[in-house]
Scaffold this motif. Structure first.
Motif, PDB file in Angstrom:
ATOM      1  N   MET A  70       2.729   2.084  -9.559  1.00 29.24           N
ATOM      2  CA  MET A  70       2.288   0.911  -8.801  1.00 29.24           C
ATOM      3  C   MET A  70       1.874   1.306  -7.394  1.00 29.24           C
ATOM      4  SD  MET A  70       1.859  -2.408  -8.748  1.00 29.24           S
ATOM      5  CE  MET A  70       2.027  -3.889  -7.774  1.00 29.24           C
ATOM      6  N   ALA A  71       2.697   2.153  -6.752  1.00 28.23           N
ATOM      7  CA  ALA A  71       2.455   2.510  -5.358  1.00 28.23           C
ATOM      8  C   ALA A  71       1.133   3.235  -5.189  1.00 28.23           C
ATOM      9  CB  ALA A  71       3.597   3.375  -4.824  1.00 28.23           C
ATOM     10  N   ARG A  72       0.667   3.937  -6.241  1.00 25.48           N
ATOM     11  CA  ARG A  72      -0.597   4.668  -6.113  1.00 25.48           C
ATOM     12  C   ARG A  72      -1.779   3.838  -6.623  1.00 25.48           C
ATOM     13  NH1 ARG A  72       0.647   8.822  -2.605  1.00 25.48           N
ATOM     14  NH2 ARG A  72       2.878   8.952  -2.831  1.00 25.48           N
ATOM     15  N   THR A  73      -1.619   3.222  -7.777  1.00 26.79           N
ATOM     16  CA  THR A  73      -2.746   2.518  -8.383  1.00 26.79           C
ATOM     17  C   THR A  73      -3.178   1.307  -7.563  1.00 26.79           C
ATOM     18  OG1 THR A  73      -1.222   1.228  -9.758  1.00 26.79           O
ATOM     19  CG2 THR A  73      -2.087   3.265 -10.695  1.00 26.79           C
ATOM     20  N   ALA A  96       4.691  -1.827  -2.619  1.00 28.02           N
ATOM     21  CA  ALA A  96       4.049  -0.586  -3.029  1.00 28.02           C
ATOM     22  C   ALA A  96       3.915   0.380  -1.853  1.00 28.02           C
ATOM     23  CB  ALA A  96       2.689  -0.884  -3.635  1.00 28.02           C
ATOM     24  N   ALA A  97       3.582  -0.155  -0.671  1.00 25.81           N
ATOM     25  CA  ALA A  97       3.448   0.698   0.511  1.00 25.81           C
ATOM     26  C   ALA A  97       4.784   1.311   0.891  1.00 25.81           C
ATOM     27  CB  ALA A  97       2.887  -0.124   1.669  1.00 25.81           C
ATOM     28  N   ARG A  98       5.856   0.542   0.750  1.00 29.22           N
ATOM     29  CA  ARG A  98       7.184   1.075   1.043  1.00 29.22           C
ATOM     30  C   ARG A  98       7.532   2.213   0.086  1.00 29.22           C
ATOM     31  NH1 ARG A  98      12.353   0.997  -0.637  1.00 29.22           N
ATOM     32  NH2 ARG A  98      13.936   1.132   1.037  1.00 29.22           N
ATOM     33  N   GLU A  99       7.255   2.019  -1.192  1.00 29.97           N
ATOM     34  CA  GLU A  99       7.530   3.069  -2.174  1.00 29.97           C
ATOM     35  C   GLU A  99       6.748   4.334  -1.846  1.00 29.97           C
ATOM     36  OE1 GLU A  99       6.593   1.460  -5.966  1.00 29.97           O
ATOM     37  OE2 GLU A  99       8.139  -0.111  -5.889  1.00 29.97           O
ATOM     38  N   LYS A 100       5.497   4.155  -1.477  1.00 28.92           N
ATOM     39  CA  LYS A 100       4.648   5.308  -1.155  1.00 28.92           C
ATOM     40  C   LYS A 100       5.134   6.037   0.093  1.00 28.92           C
ATOM     41  CE  LYS A 100       0.287   4.388  -0.274  1.00 28.92           C
ATOM     42  NZ  LYS A 100      -0.123   4.881   1.062  1.00 28.92           N
ATOM     43  N   GLY A 122       3.513  11.917  -5.772  1.00 29.37           N
ATOM     44  CA  GLY A 122       2.702  12.705  -4.865  1.00 29.37           C
ATOM     45  C   GLY A 122       3.336  12.732  -3.497  1.00 29.37           C
ATOM     46  N   GLU A 123       2.586  13.148  -2.496  1.00 33.29           N
ATOM     47  CA  GLU A 123       3.111  13.250  -1.141  1.00 33.29           C
ATOM     48  C   GLU A 123       3.359  11.875  -0.541  1.00 33.29           C
ATOM     49  OE1 GLU A 123       2.037  15.811   2.861  1.00 33.29           O
ATOM     50  OE2 GLU A 123       0.452  15.216   1.478  1.00 33.29           O
ATOM     51  N   ALA A 124       4.531  11.690   0.071  1.00 28.48           N
ATOM     52  CA  ALA A 124       4.848  10.421   0.736  1.00 28.48           C
ATOM     53  C   ALA A 124       3.905  10.234   1.921  1.00 28.48           C
ATOM     54  CB  ALA A 124       6.295  10.414   1.195  1.00 28.48           C
ATOM     55  N   ARG A 125       3.354   9.028   2.045  1.00 23.31           N
ATOM     56  CA  ARG A 125       2.359   8.782   3.079  1.00 23.31           C
ATOM     57  C   ARG A 125       2.524   7.387   3.669  1.00 23.31           C
ATOM     58  NH1 ARG A 125      -0.070  12.070   5.597  1.00 23.31           N
ATOM     59  NH2 ARG A 125      -2.211  11.385   5.458  1.00 23.31           N
ATOM     60  N   PRO A 126       2.141   7.200   4.931  1.00 25.66           N
ATOM     61  CA  PRO A 126       2.124   5.849   5.522  1.00 25.66           C
ATOM     62  C   PRO A 126       0.954   5.038   4.977  1.00 25.66           C
ATOM     63  CG  PRO A 126       1.293   7.457   7.092  1.00 25.66           C
ATOM     64  CD  PRO A 126       1.766   8.239   5.905  1.00 25.66           C
ATOM     65  N   THR A 127       0.937   3.747   5.292  1.00 25.68           N
ATOM     66  CA  THR A 127      -0.120   2.839   4.838  1.00 25.68           C
ATOM     67  C   THR A 127      -0.425   1.830   5.943  1.00 25.68           C
ATOM     68  OG1 THR A 127       0.610   2.989   2.523  1.00 25.68           O
ATOM     69  CG2 THR A 127      -0.791   1.123   3.101  1.00 25.68           C
ATOM     70  N   LEU A 128      -1.695   1.467   6.072  1.00 27.31           N
ATOM     71  CA  LEU A 128      -2.107   0.386   6.956  1.00 27.31           C
ATOM     72  C   LEU A 128      -2.492  -0.811   6.094  1.00 27.31           C
ATOM     73  CD1 LEU A 128      -3.036  -0.950   9.607  1.00 27.31           C
ATOM     74  CD2 LEU A 128      -5.227   0.254   9.345  1.00 27.31           C
ATOM     75  N   ILE A 129      -1.793  -1.925   6.274  1.00 25.38           N
ATOM     76  CA  ILE A 129      -2.093  -3.169   5.569  1.00 25.38           C
ATOM     77  C   ILE A 129      -2.770  -4.127   6.544  1.00 25.38           C
ATOM     78  CG2 ILE A 129      -1.133  -5.159   4.366  1.00 25.38           C
ATOM     79  CD1 ILE A 129       1.260  -3.399   3.602  1.00 25.38           C
ATOM     80  N   GLU A 130      -3.971  -4.555   6.207  1.00 23.30           N
ATOM     81  CA  GLU A 130      -4.645  -5.590   6.990  1.00 23.30           C
ATOM     82  C   GLU A 130      -4.438  -6.922   6.280  1.00 23.30           C
ATOM     83  OE1 GLU A 130      -9.073  -7.153   8.400  1.00 23.30           O
ATOM     84  OE2 GLU A 130      -8.883  -5.208   7.381  1.00 23.30           O
ATOM     85  N   ALA A 131      -3.603  -7.772   6.836  1.00 15.93           N
ATOM     86  CA  ALA A 131      -3.304  -9.078   6.256  1.00 15.93           C
ATOM     87  C   ALA A 131      -4.236 -10.112   6.871  1.00 15.93           C
ATOM     88  CB  ALA A 131      -1.849  -9.456   6.507  1.00 15.93           C
ATOM     89  N   VAL A 132      -5.241 -10.545   6.117  1.00 14.79           N
ATOM     90  CA  VAL A 132      -6.239 -11.486   6.614  1.00 14.79           C
ATOM     91  C   VAL A 132      -5.692 -12.910   6.486  1.00 14.79           C
ATOM     92  CG1 VAL A 132      -8.596 -12.345   6.365  1.00 14.79           C
ATOM     93  CG2 VAL A 132      -8.087  -9.928   5.937  1.00 14.79           C
ATOM     94  N   GLN A 133      -5.621 -13.605   7.605  1.00 12.99           N
ATOM     95  CA  GLN A 133      -4.998 -14.924   7.635  1.00 12.99           C
ATOM     96  C   GLN A 133      -5.557 -15.710   8.823  1.00 12.99           C
ATOM     97  OE1 GLN A 133      -0.698 -13.963   8.404  1.00 12.99           O
ATOM     98  NE2 GLN A 133      -1.616 -11.962   8.760  1.00 12.99           N
ATOM     99  N   LEU A 140      11.038  -5.634   1.474  1.00  8.94           N
ATOM    100  CA  LEU A 140      11.751  -4.508   2.078  1.00  8.94           C
ATOM    101  C   LEU A 140      13.195  -4.445   1.630  1.00  8.94           C
ATOM    102  CD1 LEU A 140      10.472  -4.945   5.750  1.00  8.94           C
ATOM    103  CD2 LEU A 140       9.436  -3.608   3.906  1.00  8.94           C
ATOM    104  N   ALA A 141      13.786  -3.296   1.838  1.00  9.43           N
ATOM    105  CA  ALA A 141      15.241  -3.173   1.691  1.00  9.43           C
ATOM    106  C   ALA A 141      15.887  -3.799   2.921  1.00  9.43           C
ATOM    107  CB  ALA A 141      15.641  -1.712   1.566  1.00  9.43           C
ATOM    108  N   ASP A 142      17.122  -4.232   2.765  1.00  5.05           N
ATOM    109  CA  ASP A 142      17.792  -4.933   3.865  1.00  5.05           C
ATOM    110  C   ASP A 142      17.931  -4.074   5.110  1.00  5.05           C
ATOM    111  OD1 ASP A 142      18.046  -7.181   2.315  1.00  5.05           O
ATOM    112  OD2 ASP A 142      20.109  -6.768   1.702  1.00  5.05           O
ATOM    113  N   ASP A 143      18.011  -2.750   4.937  1.00  5.88           N
ATOM    114  CA  ASP A 143      18.210  -1.886   6.103  1.00  5.88           C
ATOM    115  C   ASP A 143      16.941  -1.176   6.551  1.00  5.88           C
ATOM    116  OD1 ASP A 143      18.020  -0.214   3.939  1.00  5.88           O
ATOM    117  OD2 ASP A 143      19.780   1.012   4.436  1.00  5.88           O
ATOM    118  N   ASP A 144      15.789  -1.541   5.987  1.00  2.00           N
ATOM    119  CA  ASP A 144      14.530  -1.044   6.540  1.00  2.00           C
ATOM    120  C   ASP A 144      14.365  -1.610   7.945  1.00  2.00           C
ATOM    121  OD1 ASP A 144      13.784   0.443   4.329  1.00  2.00           O
ATOM    122  OD2 ASP A 144      12.625  -1.172   3.425  1.00  2.00           O
TER     123      ASP A 144
END
Length: 370
Positions: free
Chosen positions: A1-4, A237-241, A248-259, A83-87
Motif C-alpha cells: 500500500m505504502a508504495r503503490t 501509507a506515508a507513515r509506513e513508507k 524498499g528504502e524508508a523515505r519522507p513524503t510531501l502530502i498536498e491536502a487541497v481544501q 498516526l500512532a499515538d506516540d508519533d
C-alpha cells in the motif's frame, strides 16, 4: 500500500469519497470499524463547533486573535487518526483538529487567551507547541525526526503547514535535509487556497505544491483534503513508507491536502476584501462533514439518533473546556520570567513598577482599570 499509492503523478489527486458521500475508489477505503469511523465523525463535528465557539468568544473579548479551521476538518482529523499515538506532530496554528483527535486538553484554550502556559500541556500529547511564524517549525520537525532515526526510535514526525509556508526558506531547507538524510517525516501542506490575502497561484509557478518534493529526492502526492478517508489512507501509507523499509528504502513524503478555509485567515482578517462569496459557496458544496456523514449514513454507522447524541456530548465537552479555562488565574509577573535568560535593567525596572502597583492597588483593581 505504502508504495503503490504513490505510484502516480503529483497532479493526480487522490479521492475516496465524492462530495455526495458516494465511494469513488473502493480499493482505497480504509478497513476501519464502525466505532472508529463514528469517532472520526464526532471529532470533525467537534472541530466545527469548537471553531464557532472560539470565534464567538473572541468577538466578546474573552479570547485573543484566533485562527479558524472551518472547512479543514477532514484533513486534520483524517491525517491524525492515521498516526500512532506516540508519533510526533508539529503544526502551524490552524490545525486545532490534530489536538482534538488526541483529546484536546483544556489548557490549550489558555494559549488563545494570552497565556503561554497553554502550550506546555501539548507535550504530553507528543505535539510540539503551535508556531505562529510561518514555516519556522519545519527544520525543527525534521531535526526531531532525524534524532529519532539515529536513536532507533520507531516514531514518525508529521509536520503541518499552509501553502504560504512553501514560499519560505525554512520549507526548502527542511525538505532538502529530510531528503538527504531520509528522515522519518511526513509533510502535510494544508493548501487552503489563500495565504491570508495571497492566492495559491501567486505563491509559486509550479503546477502543484506536491511536485516540489521531486526537487528533494522523494515523493509528493496531492490529496482531496476535504475527504477524511483519502487523508487517512494517504497519511497512513506515508507513515509506513517513512518507517518501514520492507518494500524498499524508508523515505519522507510531501502530502498536498487541497481544501478551503471558509472563514477569515484569523479573526483580525476580513476575507471579503480579496475573495467573493460565490467562491466560498462552491467549496461549501464539498464540505468534509456533510460528505463524511452521507457516507456513514449509507453504511449504517450513523442515524439521526446517534448524531443527536454526538452533538449533545460535543456541547457539554466544549462548555467544560471553556469554563475551566476561564477559571484560570495567572500571575501578571510571569510575563517577565522568560523574556531573557538574565533580566535587563529595563525589564527589572518594569517588574518592580508592576510590583509596586500591585502592592498599592491590588490585582483586582488593576484588572478593573483595564
Amino acid at each position: 500500500m505504502a508504495r503503490t499509492l504513490f505510484d502516480r503523478k503529483p497532479d493526480d489527486r487522490i479521492e475516496v469519497l465524492a462530495p455526495d458521500g458516494s465511494v469513488l475508489a473502493p480499493g482505497l477505503v480504509p478497513d476501519l470499524g464502525s466505532d472508529w469511523l463514528a469517532a472520526m465523525y464526532r471529532d470533525m463535528r467537534f472541530c466545527r463547533r469548537f471553531d464557532e465557539r472560539m470565534i464567538s468568544l473572541q468577538r466578546q473579548g474573552r479570547l485573543g486573535t484566533y485562527s479558524s479551521l472551518a472547512g479543514q476538518e477532514g484533513s486534520q482529523i483524517g491525517s491524525t487518526y492515521a498516526l500512532a499515538d506516540d508519533d510526533v506532530i508539529s503544526y502551524q496554528y490552524r490545525e486545532h483538529g490534530a489536538l482534538v483527535a488526541r483529546g484536546m486538553p483544556w489548557e490549550y484554550l489558555l494559549y488563545w487567551m494570552g497565556h503561554e502556559a497553554g502550550n506546555a500541556a501539548l507535550a504530553d500529547l507528543d505535539v510540539f507547541p503551535l508556531n505562529i511564524t510561518i514555516g519556522d517549525h519545519l527544520p525543527h520537525a525534521v531535526g526531531w525526526a532525524w534524532a529519532a532515526k539515529l536513536a532507533g526510535d520507531d516514531r514518525a514526525t508529521v509536520a503541518h503547514f499552509g501553502d504560504g509556508a512553501t514560499s519560505e526558506g525554512d520549507f526548502h531547507e527542511a525538505l532538502n535535509f529530510a531528503g538527504v538524510f531520509d528522515t522519518p517525516a511526513v509533510f502535510v501542506c494544508n493548501n487552503n487556497g489563500w495565504a491570508i490575502s495571497i492566492p495559491r497561484e501567486r505563491q509559486t509557478a509550479s503546477e502543484t505544491l506536491a511536485v516540489k518534493a521531486s526537487a528533494y529526492g522523494f515523493e509528493g502526492v496531492q490529496v482531496d483534503g476535504m475527504d477524511p478517508l483519502a487523508m487517512y489512507a494517504v497519511t497512513r501509507a506515508a507513515r509506513e513508507k517513512a518507517l518501514d523499509p520492507a518494500e524498499g528504502e524508508a523515505r519522507p513524503t510531501l502530502i498536498e491536502a487541497v481544501q478551503y478555509r471558509y472563514g477569515a485567515h484569523t479573526t483580525a482578517d476580513d476575507p471579503s476584501n480579496y475573495r467573493d462569496d460565490e467562491e466560498v459557496e462552491r467549496w461549501r458544496e464539498r464540505d468534509p462533514i456533510d460528505r463524511f456523514e452521507a457516507y456513514l449514513r449509507s453504511e449504517g454507522v450513523l442515524d439521526d439518533g446517534r448524531i443527536e447524541e454526538i452533538e449533545g456530548g460535543i456541547e457539554e465537552s466544549i462548555t467544560g473546556l471553556v469554563d475551566r479555562a476561564e477559571e484560570f488565574v495567572s500571575d501578571p509577573a510571569e510575563m517577565f520570567e522568560h523574556a531573557f535568560e538574565e533580566p535587563t535593567p529595563r525589564l527589572a525596572e518594569q517588574r518592580e513598577y508592576l510590583q509596586g502597583l500591585r502592592e498599592r492597588y491590588g490585582d483586582e483593581a488593576l484588572l478593573a482599570d483595564e
